[in-house]
Structure formats: structure tokens, C-alpha cells
Design a protein around this motif. Structure first.
Motif, PDB file in Angstrom:
ATOM      1  N   VAL A  12       0.838  -1.205   0.000  1.00 41.86           N
ATOM      2  CA  VAL A  12       0.000   0.000   0.000  1.00 41.86           C
ATOM      3  C   VAL A  12       0.868   1.248   0.000  1.00 41.86           C
ATOM      4  N   LEU A  16       0.840   3.895  -3.034  1.00 43.41           N
ATOM      5  CA  LEU A  16       0.274   5.217  -2.772  1.00 43.41           C
ATOM      6  C   LEU A  16       1.305   6.308  -3.010  1.00 43.41           C
TER       7      LEU A  16
ATOM      8  N   LEU B 253      -6.097  -6.276  -2.870  1.00 42.05           N
ATOM      9  CA  LEU B 253      -5.661  -4.915  -2.540  1.00 42.05           C
ATOM     10  C   LEU B 253      -4.605  -4.424  -3.534  1.00 42.05           C
ATOM     11  N   LEU B 309      -7.261   6.970  -1.687  1.00 40.49           N
ATOM     12  CA  LEU B 309      -6.729   5.607  -1.659  1.00 40.49           C
ATOM     13  C   LEU B 309      -6.323   5.199  -0.247  1.00 40.49           C
ATOM     14  N   LEU B 310      -5.832   6.163   0.532  1.00 47.26           N
ATOM     15  CA  LEU B 310      -5.474   5.866   1.922  1.00 47.26           C
ATOM     16  C   LEU B 310      -6.709   5.449   2.705  1.00 47.26           C
ATOM     17  N   THR B 313      -7.984   2.033   1.517  1.00 54.87           N
ATOM     18  CA  THR B 313      -7.093   0.977   1.971  1.00 54.87           C
ATOM     19  C   THR B 313      -7.224   0.749   3.470  1.00 54.87           C
ATOM     20  N   LEU B 317      -8.356  -2.721   5.090  1.00 55.34           N
ATOM     21  CA  LEU B 317      -7.504  -3.488   6.002  1.00 55.34           C
ATOM     22  C   LEU B 317      -8.212  -3.715   7.332  1.00 55.34           C
TER      23      LEU B 317
END
Lengths: 439, 329
Positions: A12, A16, B253, B309-310, B313, B317
Motif C-alpha cells: 500500500v 500510494l 488490494l 486511496l489511503l 485501503t 484493512l
């Protein structure tokens, strides 16, 4: 479980971060040119010939000649058009660019605004023989009015109508069309049996802009106001864009497949005899490389609404061409000046413009008999009498993208059989105008 | 003290004698310090390659950065939050176009990831059985993943051409499925074209990962299930898929992030100005930055994308780890 979570978190983070770093950039060191490395020059040439290899073959002997004369070694890099603007922007940001470079002449004002190019004031022009050596129309595409030019003209080109002699004869057409009505009428006679009247590069924004600009001029309209503000939705502009797209949408003389052309496929189609006509700038060298002999086609001025081409509403081409600019951060300012002088000298102008089937923007070279062939006569005449420079505004590059893309979408509509109306054209242009940077 | 003993022994073996002068807990320092020391080069690189440009990107998003200032962007005037305002003003053209592009990207990502996963998993399960030519087939499956992206996508461009493309030749000329040849690279079909290439390119990765995951499922489970009378479908539902769960969590993911940020595929397929139906956000931001030369707005859009996106995600999670805890119990 732990490991998977760590792996996920790692993946991730990396993914990102790349999203944002794509927009990172460096700061430049600023400053002007110097003469720190007087023995070498780096030259970015735009891709003029049929391929990059062809360009290297054409240019290298000339660069060797320059080295013999001055002792300065020129490192040549031929940059494809698709990369050139981004490469220049990168060089501008980092301050690490070539010493001398080719730019599309329509970008002059946009690149001038970055301040990365050396301004051509009277002193600099004096070093290469004076501003008077160049043709006026070519000088019109070297930067914003009222400012010192950002570049000097190197090769000039203009649009012309290329037509297939045999296909014309077979259809019983004796003369190339001089007005759009005639072109459409001829086109309809020619568009049958898998052949088409005219070719176009519907998905190429720049190509779309060149034609839309000429049509707009013929409708007495401009894409920018006198003080440089975008003005894409005036009646004249809308009518101009519609007239161009209608060649496919209602006149049906352009094959729908041309709506996705962006790699000069229409030139190949013309060379193969699929299209009877082509509106193109200096196509001779390209057609020859595709095996079409010079006597198979004729060259005529681009049609106008009525009458003969000239200035004002009778404009029938943009001033197309390539300029030569010196990067402000050059480490060999004197050498760069010598190189520009060399490239714009009569002898080099003759050699290079003959190779690229373009017209020298230098008056004395243009007068040479080499450029008196029928093809060159049309181009020369157009440049002298009926070509106009694209708007020399800082936002020119954005304009090409926004309006050029709008026309691309209109062509896509036409190809799919959707109606292209005055309203839909206006809506597309309005959207393009709103995408222009706010002032 | 037992923990330090081996380390001390090691120190006294040192011929240099230098270790004798080291402070009280040399072993502990070495044990605690060494991993960090080894990590240091990676951390430094990460800092240089990712964090510094990211911070610069964020700073840029607060500047009015156009072609007038790119030569020395430090001098560009501050724009406050106006770049962000423009980006999220969905009634105005820039914001509206960004929202459209965002929605296209979400739809594209969901379908593409779904199909990649489905095809990859199906292929991996199919390849579990032993049969002649399995090795060859497995190698063939990985070809799209191994090919250079540009070469592969440009080949698709040729195939999608209206007049001479293979796709129309097969669909129209041979199978007569369409009334007339379709346009794939312009107009609405461009979404389908983009999806096709994306799935073609992406599923072998899913296949590879799921295949690796399958190796870890003990064969006894299937044997026991078979003894209990479970059929293939039941084995799949009750053994294979649950066992693959941790692998799938990472796989989905990663595929999601890759697909959402994919730039190469749409750029090579459509060039700088993508058709509206296939206007993915990565190319859209590229266009804002590098084609219209509005780097400030482009950076602001990038930061917004990063935040989105953070959040996605993080939620993902959180949800999957909660599910895992209950599964563990």
C-alpha cells in the motif's frame, strides 16, 4: 497473519507514494548562459524526415561540416514529436537541457512564457545576419507580439491540397477544387467503391486545430480576443468547426475510420490511392518515401469559401514550420550563436529545406531556383500571401489540447453516426473554453 | 543474563581486542542496532525516492504553478487552497471532469479487478490437476505478465483499429456479430477496449499468486473431505476459498491499487487525450499537469487521490483484519 499484514501495508505504501511522487519535480538553478564548454554543443532536432534514422543521415554530414568550420562538436539527438514538448518542459524545470533545440513554431509563445529560451533581441539577431533576412510570415510565429522573439525560423511549411491525378481523371474532374463547395461536390463523385474523397487525422488534436483555425479565419472569426482571452464559442468559430467536421458527418467525403487516425494514416491512405485528396503540409518527402511518384499527384492551394486565397477571410493555411531556439542555460552561448548562424545560412537552408521538402524562411535562400518546382511554388505563394500565424498566446499549447480534443470527440460522434449539430459543436467548444486556465 | 551470554562469548573471541573496551552491553547494542543499521540504506533511499518528492508534490499543490513559473517553481505564488477548491468544485468544468474521470476509474477498477481475480483463480484451480502439457500451459498463461507493457498495448492498438484491426475482422467479418465494424479506440466502446487490455494484462498476476497460495493447502484436507463425501464444489467452497483468504486479501488490494493508478495502458491505447468513456484518473491528472501545464492543480488532484486511496485501503484493512480475527476464533 502478521507477515501478510506487513506485506499489505508495504504494498500500500509503495503504491500510494508513487501516486503523489509522479507530480514531484525539481527546482532549476536559473541564471543565463555561459561559455564554460566552448568545444561542444548539444542539439535536439525534431523528427522531420520519414524516420529518426533519416534525420540523422540528413543532419550528421551538416554537423560534421560545422565542426570542420568551427571546431565545435555537435551532439545530435533527434526527438520524436510526441516527446518533444515534454522533453523541453523537463529541461526547463531541471535547467539541464540542450544548447540548441528545434521547437514547433506554434509553441513559440507558450515556451517563451517559461523564460527558458534565449530572447532574440537586436544584438542577437545581428550575430546571425539580421532580422531582415527572414520572411515576415515566418517571423510572425516566433513569440508573442511586442516581445523579442523566442526563436528564429528554420523550416517553413504551409498547407496545400494534394490530389490524385488519376482518380480525378477517372471521375471526370479536370481541375482541382478552389472552393469548399467544389471540394465537397468533387469529393462526392470520388467517394465510392471503398475509395473516399478526402483524408483527415480526426484523433490528432494539433491537426484538428490547424484546420479549424483556417476555417475560423474564413468565417471571419478568431479563437482568441485581441487581448489574448479564449473566445471559442462565437458564431464564426462554431460554424468553422462544424464545417470541418461536416466533411465527414454530413458531406460524407471522409471515411468514418479517419476519426481514429492520429499517426499520419491519412497520408498512407493517399499514397495507396484510398483517398483522392489530402490537406497536408509539405507532404512530398513523406509521399515519396511511401512509394508514390511525384507525377501521380497534383498540388493546389487549400480551397476557400469563394474567390481566391489571400489575407483576412481568404486565409487558407496556418504558417507551419519549425523554429530554432537557444536554451538560456547553455554552457556554450557563443557556439550556440555560431550554430544558429550556420543553420540559417543560405547554403544550409537550401540543403536542409530541399531534404525535408519545406520552404526556407530565409529570403535569399527562398529565391533559389531549387524552390521553384510546382509543389514549392504553391507553398511559397501560400506562405507569402494567404497563410496566417496561429494565435501567439502563452496558452496556445492548452488551446491545441482543449479545442483539438473537442474536435476529436465531434469526429467520434460523426463516425458513430450521431448527429453533429450547431448546438453540439457549441457545447463541445464551451467545455473546451472552460478548461482553459483561468486568468 | 542468559540472553547476553552467547553474544559475550562472541565478543571475547574477537582477536582485535577492541571489544574489551566497548561499553557495558555490547551484545544488546549489536542486536538492537544491527537491524536498524541494515535498514538504513533502504530508509534513506525511500526518503529520497518517495518521501521528499511527495512532500514537494504536496507543497506544489498549494502553489499557482503554470508555465510562467516552472523554470524556478519556488518563485510561484502561493495559491492557498484554491487548487483544491477548483478540483472539488463539481459544478465547474475542472471539478466536473475530475469527478467524471474518478467515477469512470472506480467502475473500471472494480470490473477489472473482479475479472482478473475470477479468471486468475479459475485458471489456478484448473491447473492444480496434473495433465500433459501443464507446464507449457502455465508458461503460456504468464506471457501477458512477462511482456513489456508498451509493446503489448501497442499491439492491442493495432488489433482494435476500425478498418484493418483483427478485432473487427473477427467480430464483424467472420462471426457477423455486429452490423458494421465498431470503433474501439474512440467513443463509448473505448471503455470495453481498455477493460479488455487491462484484464488480459492483469489476470496472470492473480493466477500466479493464487497458484502459490494453493500450494500451501495441505492435501489431507481434501482427502478427509472426500472421505466425508464432499464433492468438488463443496471442497472449493469449504476448503480452497477459505484457505486462500489471506492470499486473496493481499492480492485484491494490490490489484486494486495497481489498476486504479494504471497509467501505461490508457496512455498507450489512447494517447494524451483519452475518450470520455475511458478517461482514467491517472491520465486525467497527467493531462492537467503536463498537457495543460497547470502543475498546481495537477498536484492537488494527486493529493486528493492519495487521500482517497489511503481511506479506502485503511477501511479495507480494518474490515479484513476484523474478519480474520473472528475466523481465527
Amino acid at each position: 497473519m502478521h507477515r501478510i499484514r506487513a506485506a499489505a501495508a508495504g504494498a500500500v505504501t509503495v503504491s500510494l507514494l508513487t501516486a503523489v511522487t509522479a507530480c514531484g519535480g525539481g527546482s532549476s538553478t536559473g541564471g543565463g548562459g555561459s561559455n564554460d564548454s566552448p568545444k561542444t554543443l548539444t542539439y535536439w532536432a525534431s523528427n522531420q524526415g520519414a524516420s529518426i534514422e533519416v534525420d540523422k543521415k540528413v543532419l550528421q554530414p551538416e554537423l560534421d561540416k560545422f565542426e570542420k568550420q568551427t571546431g565545435i562538436k555537435v551532439k545530435l539527438e533527434v526527438v520524436p514529436w510526441s516527446d518533444l514538448l515534454n522533453r523541453i518542459l523537463t529541461a526547463t524545470t531541471s535547467g539541464q537541457g540542450p544548447d540548441v533545440l528545434n521547437i514547433g513554431n506554434t509553441w513559440s509563445a507558450s515556451l517563451q512564457a517559461t523564460g527558458a529560451l534565449l530572447p532574440w533581441d537586436a544584438d542577437n539577431f545581428a550575430k546571425i545576419g539580421g532580422k531582415d533576412r527572414f520572411v515576415d510570415s515566418a517571423l510572425g510565429s516566433t513569440g508573442a507580439p511586442g516581445k523579442d522573439p523566442a526563436a528564429v525560423p528554420l523550416y517553413s511549411m504551409a498547407y496545400a491540397l494534394y490530389y490524385n491525378k488519376k482518380m480525378f481523371a477517372d471521375a471526370g474532374i479536370s481541375q482541382p477544387p478552389t472552393t469548399w463547395d467544389e471540394l465537397v461536390a468533387d469529393g462526392k463523385k470520388l467517394s465510392k467503391g471503398g475509395k473516399w474523397g478526402l483524408g483527415a487525422e480526426g484523433a490528432n488534436p494539433s491537426e484538428n486545430i490547424h484546420h479549424a483555425f483556417v476555417f475560423a479565419k474564413q468565417h471571419g472569426a478568431d479563437f482568441f480576443t485581441a487581448d489574448g482571452k479564449p473566445d471559442f464559442t462565437g458564431d464564426g468559430v462554431v460554424a468553422a468547426v462544424k464545417q470541418y467536421v461536416d466533411l465527414m458527418a454530413t458531406d460524407k467525403i471522409i471515411a468514418p475510420g479517419n476519426a481514429e487516425y492520429a499517426q499520419n494514416q491519412s497520408v498512407s491512405d493517399f499514397a495507396k490511392g484510398t483517398n483522392a485528396m489530402l490537406l497536408w503540409q509539405s507532404a512530398s518527402a513523406n509521399l515519396a518515401s511511401q512509394g508514390m511518384s511525384a507525377d501521380a499527384y497534383g498540388i493546389a492551394p487549400v480551397p476557400v469559401q469563394s474567390g481566391a486565397p489571400g489575407t483576412g477571410k481568404q486565409v487558407d493555411s496556418m504558417v507551419a514550420g519549425i523554429n530554432l531556439a537557444v536554451f538560456k542555460n547553455t554552457h556554450n552561448l557563443d557556439g550556440a550563436m555560431k550554430f544558429v548562424k550556420f543553420m540559417t545560412s543560405d547554403a544550409e537552408q537550401k540543403t536542409l529545406n530541399t531534404e525535408y521538402s519545406s520552404i526556407p524562411p530565409v529570403k535569399t535562400a527562398q529565391a533559389d531556383s531549387v524552390f521553384n518546382t510546382p509543389a514549392n511554388a504553391v507553398l511559397k505563394d501560400t506562405l507569402a500571401k494567404s497563410a496566417a500565424a496561429l494565435p501567439q498566446v502563452a496558452d496556445e499549447s492548452q488551446f491545441e489540447t482543449a479545442v483539438g480534443t473537442a474536435i476529436k470527440d465531434l469526429f467520434a460522434d460523426a463516425a458513430a453516426g450521431r448527429a453533429v449539430t450547431t448546438d453540439s459543436v457549441k457545447a463541445a467548444l464551451e467545455k473546451a473554453q472552460q478548461q482553459m486556465p483561468a486568468k | 543474563m542468559t540472553t547476553t551470554a552467547p553474544a559475550e562469548a562472541a565478543v571475547y573471541k574477537s582477536p582485535s581486542g577492541a571489544a574489551k573496551r566497548t561499553p557495558r552491553h555490547p551484545g544488546r547494542i549489536r542486536r538492537i542496532g544491527l537491524p536498524y543499521l541494515l535498514l538504513l540504506p533502504a530508509l534513506l533511499l525511500e526518503l529520497l525516492v518517495h518521501l521528499v518528492p511527495m512532500v514537494i508534490g504536496i507543497v506544489m499543490s498549494f502553489k499557482e504553478l503554470t508555465q510562467f513559473y516552472i523554470r524556478d517553481w519556488g518563485t510561484a505564488p502561493w495559491a492557498g487552497i484554491s487548487n483544491y477548491k477548483v478540483s472539488v468544485d463539481f459544478d465547474a468544468p475542472v471539478g466536473e471532469a475530475l469527478l467524471h474521470s474518478f467515477l469512470v476509474t472506480v467502475a473500471f477498477t472494480l470490473v477489472s479487478v473482479g475479472l482478473c481475480w475470477l479468471i486468475g483463480t479459475a485458471a489456478a484451480i484448473f491447473m492444480q490437476g496434473t495433465f500433459r502439457g501443464r507446464g507449457l500451459l502455465r508458461a503460456l498463461f504468464l506471457v501477458p505478465y512477462a511482456l513489456p507493457v508498451y509493446a503489448a498495448v501497442i499491439t492491442w492498438v493495432f488489433m482494435f483499429q476500425h478498418d484493418n484491426g483483427l478485432v473487427n475482422h473477427v467480430l464483424h467479418d467472420q462471426l457477423h456479430l455486429t452490423d458494421k465494424p465498431s470503433f474501439w479506440l474512440i467513443g463509448d466502446n473505448s471503455f470495453v477496449a481498455l477493460l479488455t487490455v487491462s484484464v488480459w494484462k492483469g489476470w496472470p498476476f492473480a493466477f500466479l499468486i493464487v497458484m502459490a497460495g494453493l500450494q500451501n493447502i495441505p492435501g489431507e484436507l481434501y482427502e478427509a473431505a472426500a472421505l466425508d463425501g464432499a464433492g468438488m464444489w463443496q471442497q472449493l467452497r469449504r476448503i480452497t476459498l477459505p484457505s486462500l483468504r489471506p492470499v486473496n486479501q493481499v492480492l485484491v488490494l494490490v490489484l486494486f491499487l495497481w489498476t486504479f493508478n494504471d497509467f501505461n495502458t490508457p496512455y498507450v491505447l489512447f494517447g494524451k487525450s483519452a475518450p470520455e468513456a475511458a478517461d482514467l484518473i491517472s491520465v486525467h491528472i497527467y493531462q492537467a499537469s503536463f498537457v495543460t501545464w497547470n502543475f498546481g492543480t495537477g498536484s492537488a488532484m494527486s493529493v486528493l487521490l492519495l487521500l482517497f486511496l489511503l481511506v479506502v485501503t485503511g477501511v479495507y484493512l480494518l474490515l479484513t483484519s476484523r474478519g480474520r480475527k473472528t475466523a481465527d476464533v
